[in-house]
Design an enzyme around this catalytic site. Structure first.
Site, PDB file in Angstrom:
ATOM      1  N   ARG A  60      -2.337  -0.991   1.176  1.00  0.00           N
ATOM      2  CA  ARG A  60      -1.406  -1.716   2.167  1.00  0.00           C
ATOM      3  C   ARG A  60      -1.955  -2.589   3.165  1.00  0.00           C
ATOM      4  O   ARG A  60      -1.557  -2.430   4.233  1.00  0.00           O
ATOM      5  CB  ARG A  60      -0.495  -0.510   2.542  1.00  0.00           C
ATOM      6  CG  ARG A  60       0.361   0.321   1.617  1.00  0.00           C
ATOM      7  CD  ARG A  60       1.336  -0.515   0.811  1.00  0.00           C
ATOM      8  NE  ARG A  60       1.745   0.528  -0.315  1.00  0.00           N
ATOM      9  CZ  ARG A  60       1.163   0.457  -1.464  1.00  0.00           C
ATOM     10  NH1 ARG A  60       0.210  -0.203  -1.754  1.00  0.00           N
ATOM     11  NH2 ARG A  60       1.478   1.380  -2.391  1.00  0.00           N
TER      12      ARG A  60
ATOM     13  N   SER B 138       9.183   3.606   2.309  1.00  0.00           N
ATOM     14  CA  SER B 138       8.179   4.572   3.161  1.00  0.00           C
ATOM     15  C   SER B 138       8.081   4.121   4.399  1.00  0.00           C
ATOM     16  O   SER B 138       7.505   3.111   4.557  1.00  0.00           O
ATOM     17  CB  SER B 138       6.754   4.660   2.219  1.00  0.00           C
ATOM     18  OG  SER B 138       7.084   5.285   0.983  1.00  0.00           O
TER      19      SER B 138
ATOM     20  N   GLU C 296       3.800   2.953   8.120  1.00  0.00           N
ATOM     21  CA  GLU C 296       3.679   1.638   7.227  1.00  0.00           C
ATOM     22  C   GLU C 296       4.430   0.499   7.525  1.00  0.00           C
ATOM     23  O   GLU C 296       4.126  -0.640   7.453  1.00  0.00           O
ATOM     24  CB  GLU C 296       3.908   2.148   5.608  1.00  0.00           C
ATOM     25  CG  GLU C 296       3.899   1.270   4.540  1.00  0.00           C
ATOM     26  CD  GLU C 296       3.820   1.449   3.313  1.00  0.00           C
ATOM     27  OE1 GLU C 296       3.182   2.751   3.112  1.00  0.00           O
ATOM     28  OE2 GLU C 296       4.490   0.924   2.387  1.00  0.00           O
TER      29      GLU C 296
HETATM   30  P1  FAD Z   1       8.870  -8.287   5.213  1.00  0.00           P
HETATM   31  O1  FAD Z   1       9.126  -6.760   5.638  1.00  0.00           O
HETATM   32  O2  FAD Z   1       9.756  -9.219   5.791  1.00  0.00           O
HETATM   33  O3  FAD Z   1       7.528  -8.479   6.187  1.00  0.00           O
HETATM   34  C1  FAD Z   1       6.346  -7.432   6.199  1.00  0.00           C
HETATM   35  C2  FAD Z   1       5.099  -8.240   6.762  1.00  0.00           C
HETATM   36  O4  FAD Z   1       4.724  -9.043   5.848  1.00  0.00           O
HETATM   37  C3  FAD Z   1       5.315  -8.776   8.067  1.00  0.00           C
HETATM   38  O5  FAD Z   1       4.214  -8.469   8.927  1.00  0.00           O
HETATM   39  C4  FAD Z   1       5.578 -10.171   7.632  1.00  0.00           C
HETATM   40  O6  FAD Z   1       5.064 -11.073   8.847  1.00  0.00           O
HETATM   41  C5  FAD Z   1       4.489 -10.477   6.660  1.00  0.00           C
HETATM   42  N1  FAD Z   1       5.131 -11.550   5.606  1.00  0.00           N
HETATM   43  C6  FAD Z   1       6.248 -11.829   4.986  1.00  0.00           C
HETATM   44  N2  FAD Z   1       6.171 -12.916   4.490  1.00  0.00           N
HETATM   45  C7  FAD Z   1       4.986 -13.435   4.587  1.00  0.00           C
HETATM   46  C8  FAD Z   1       4.544 -14.701   4.172  1.00  0.00           C
HETATM   47  N3  FAD Z   1       5.037 -15.320   3.371  1.00  0.00           N
HETATM   48  N4  FAD Z   1       3.052 -14.932   4.619  1.00  0.00           N
HETATM   49  C9  FAD Z   1       2.440 -13.941   5.273  1.00  0.00           C
HETATM   50  N5  FAD Z   1       2.944 -12.959   5.808  1.00  0.00           N
HETATM   51  C10 FAD Z   1       4.208 -12.639   5.424  1.00  0.00           C
HETATM   52  N6  FAD Z   1       6.297  -1.280  -0.785  1.00  0.00           N
HETATM   53  C11 FAD Z   1       5.601  -0.900  -1.563  1.00  0.00           C
HETATM   54  O7  FAD Z   1       4.183  -1.373  -1.311  1.00  0.00           O
HETATM   55  N7  FAD Z   1       5.688  -0.143  -2.620  1.00  0.00           N
HETATM   56  C12 FAD Z   1       6.871   0.432  -2.914  1.00  0.00           C
HETATM   57  O8  FAD Z   1       7.169   0.975  -4.091  1.00  0.00           O
HETATM   58  C13 FAD Z   1       8.059   0.086  -2.039  1.00  0.00           C
HETATM   59  N8  FAD Z   1       9.335   0.689  -2.288  1.00  0.00           N
HETATM   60  C14 FAD Z   1      10.357   0.226  -1.515  1.00  0.00           C
HETATM   61  C15 FAD Z   1      11.371   0.269  -1.867  1.00  0.00           C
HETATM   62  C16 FAD Z   1      12.632   0.213  -1.130  1.00  0.00           C
HETATM   63  C17 FAD Z   1      13.909   0.624  -1.436  1.00  0.00           C
HETATM   64  C18 FAD Z   1      12.393  -0.548   0.304  1.00  0.00           C
HETATM   65  C19 FAD Z   1      13.425  -0.935   1.146  1.00  0.00           C
HETATM   66  C20 FAD Z   1      10.961  -1.073   0.300  1.00  0.00           C
HETATM   67  C21 FAD Z   1       9.871  -0.521  -0.224  1.00  0.00           C
HETATM   68  N9  FAD Z   1       8.733  -1.021  -0.153  1.00  0.00           N
HETATM   69  C22 FAD Z   1       7.705  -0.898  -0.965  1.00  0.00           C
HETATM   70  C23 FAD Z   1       8.563  -1.874   1.389  1.00  0.00           C
HETATM   71  C24 FAD Z   1       8.420  -3.333   1.032  1.00  0.00           C
HETATM   72  O9  FAD Z   1       9.353  -3.572  -0.001  1.00  0.00           O
HETATM   73  C25 FAD Z   1       7.072  -4.155   0.941  1.00  0.00           C
HETATM   74  O10 FAD Z   1       6.158  -3.749   1.769  1.00  0.00           O
HETATM   75  C26 FAD Z   1       7.316  -5.820   0.698  1.00  0.00           C
HETATM   76  O11 FAD Z   1       6.042  -6.192   0.057  1.00  0.00           O
HETATM   77  C27 FAD Z   1       7.685  -6.264   1.857  1.00  0.00           C
HETATM   78  O12 FAD Z   1       7.981  -7.733   1.562  1.00  0.00           O
HETATM   79  P2  FAD Z   1       8.990  -8.601   2.610  1.00  0.00           P
HETATM   80  O13 FAD Z   1       8.927  -9.714   2.110  1.00  0.00           O
HETATM   81  O14 FAD Z   1      10.431  -7.891   2.827  1.00  0.00           O
HETATM   82  O15 FAD Z   1       8.105  -8.349   3.949  1.00  0.00           O
END
Ligand code: FAD
Length: 301
Positions: A174, A224, A294
């Site tokens: 992560r 998580s 996380e």
């Molecule tokens: P955001 O939450 O919007 O941002 C997270 C971070 O990424 C921030 O620091 C943001 O600034 C940065 N960011 C976003 N976009 C960019 C970009 N274009 N360039 C640079 N930085 C950027 N995660 C897992 O790893 N495994 C799983 O199995 C998992 N299961 C999940 C299940 C559910 C139901 C939920 C709600 C979440 C889950 N997650 C899981 C967590 C999450 O979906 C991941 O961490 C995902 O990768 C976050 O992406 P996001 O676009 O929503 O990022």
């Protein structure tokens, strides 16, 4: 409207949404207003926007689908950048797949599967963007982004566009280099392998079914909350401490998955933070493990 927002409104850097409630942009449905959300439509606008923000010394951050983010109740001072339509496209060329930083990671996984490409099955239930997944080195079911990553075009905080290889990204659990070096993933490229469409679809269906049974997918949540400590699972430790169902205000430790906190309706960021503190204290007391979040807590404290 603040001066810098009026100034940017006169330039072509994308759609501007002043005082945008962040609760509309997070899967927890929590968060106060951002001074301005700006949505650049393409790399050129994104570079120009970052360059101007850098020049004017306006604080900024990127949001994907807000699925790993807790935004404070007071909101975010400065600019929140969300990638627009042209930065959401996905293209497949043989076993190579490229996607805009704002593309849905789930959609990427489904499209790869339909094209008979294997390697992205794990992504079917990760509800973020490609940029968020690269930033987080998101993973599940024994795989993660680092296994299939080829390269990415990244806009640095000066507005410069650079290409990073897998080595440059320094992926770990992560974690990526972007946690230390600010930048926005505008496009990422992945290397997959030819596979059997039916086998890929079957694996994805199994993963989906497993999630449905073990995760509170019908309630606003953020996946998580805590990182898994080395050799153990945060969910196991929280459940063993008897914390499933514990509540602070509208935030509740899911009764289905102990490492998920759900918003039962009116939860505030303060509720979630207080619940996280309680979980950390009880788990440290009962098992001696110091849980580390996380999810990212962002915004005005
Ligand atoms: P955001 O939450 O919007 O941002 C997270 C971070 O990424 C921030 O620091 C943001 O600034 C940065 N960011 C976003 N976009 C960019 C970009 N274009 N360039 C640079 N930085 C950027 N995660 C897992 O790893 N495994 C799983 O199995 C998992 N299961 C999940 C299940 C559910 C139901 C939920 C709600 C979440 C889950 N997650 C899981 C967590 C999450 O979906 C991941 O961490 C995902 O990768 C976050 O992406 P996001 O676009 O929503 O990022």
């Amino acid at each position: 409207m603040q001066q810098w927002i009026s100034k940017l409104a006169r330039l072509e850097v994308g759609e501007i949404l002043p005082d945008e409630p962040m609760s509309k942009h997070t899967t927890w449905k929590i968060g106060g207003p951002a001074d301005a959300m700006i949505i650049p439509q393409n790399v050129r606008q994104l570079q120009e926007l970052i360059r101007l923000l850098h020049e004017e010394q306006i604080p900024w951050m990127t949001v994907g689908k807000g699925s790993n983010m807790l935004v404070s109740d007071k909101g975010i001072r400065g600019c929140v950048i969300r990638l627009g339509t042209d930065l959401e496209s996905i293209a497949i060329d043989g076993a190579a797949i490229s996607a805009g930083g704002g593309a849905s990671f789930v959609r990427l996984s489904v499209m790869a599967g339909k094209a008979g490409l294997t390697g992205l099955e794990f992504a079917g239930g990760i509800p973020g963007t490609v940029g968020g997944a690269v930033y987080m080195n998101a993973g599940a079911h024994g795989s993660d982004v680092s296994r299939i990553f080829n390269s990415a075009d990244i806009v640095l905080e000066t507005g410069e566009l650079v290409t990073y290889t897998a080595n440059d990204m320094m992926f770990a659990y992560r974690h990526s280099i972007l946690h230390e070096q600010r930048g926005i993933v505008a496009e990422a490229r992945f290397s997959l392998a030819a596979g059997d469409r039916l086998e890929i679809a079957a694996a994805m269906a199994t993963y989906k079914d497993r999630r449905r049974k073990t995760q509170p997918l019908t309630q606003p949540c953020c996946g998580s909350v805590f990182r898994n400590p080395q050799g153990d699972h945060a969910a196991r430790l929280i459940e063993a401490a008897g914390l499933k169902g514990m509540k602070v205000g509208g935030a509740e430790v899911s009764t289905l998955h102990a490492n998920f906190i759900v918003n039962t309706g009116q939860a505030t960021a303060e509720d979630v933070l207080a619940l996280m503190e309680k979980i950390k204290a009880v788990v440290a007391d009962q098992s001696g493990v110091a849980l580390v979040p996380e999810v990212f807590y962002v915004g005005e404290r």
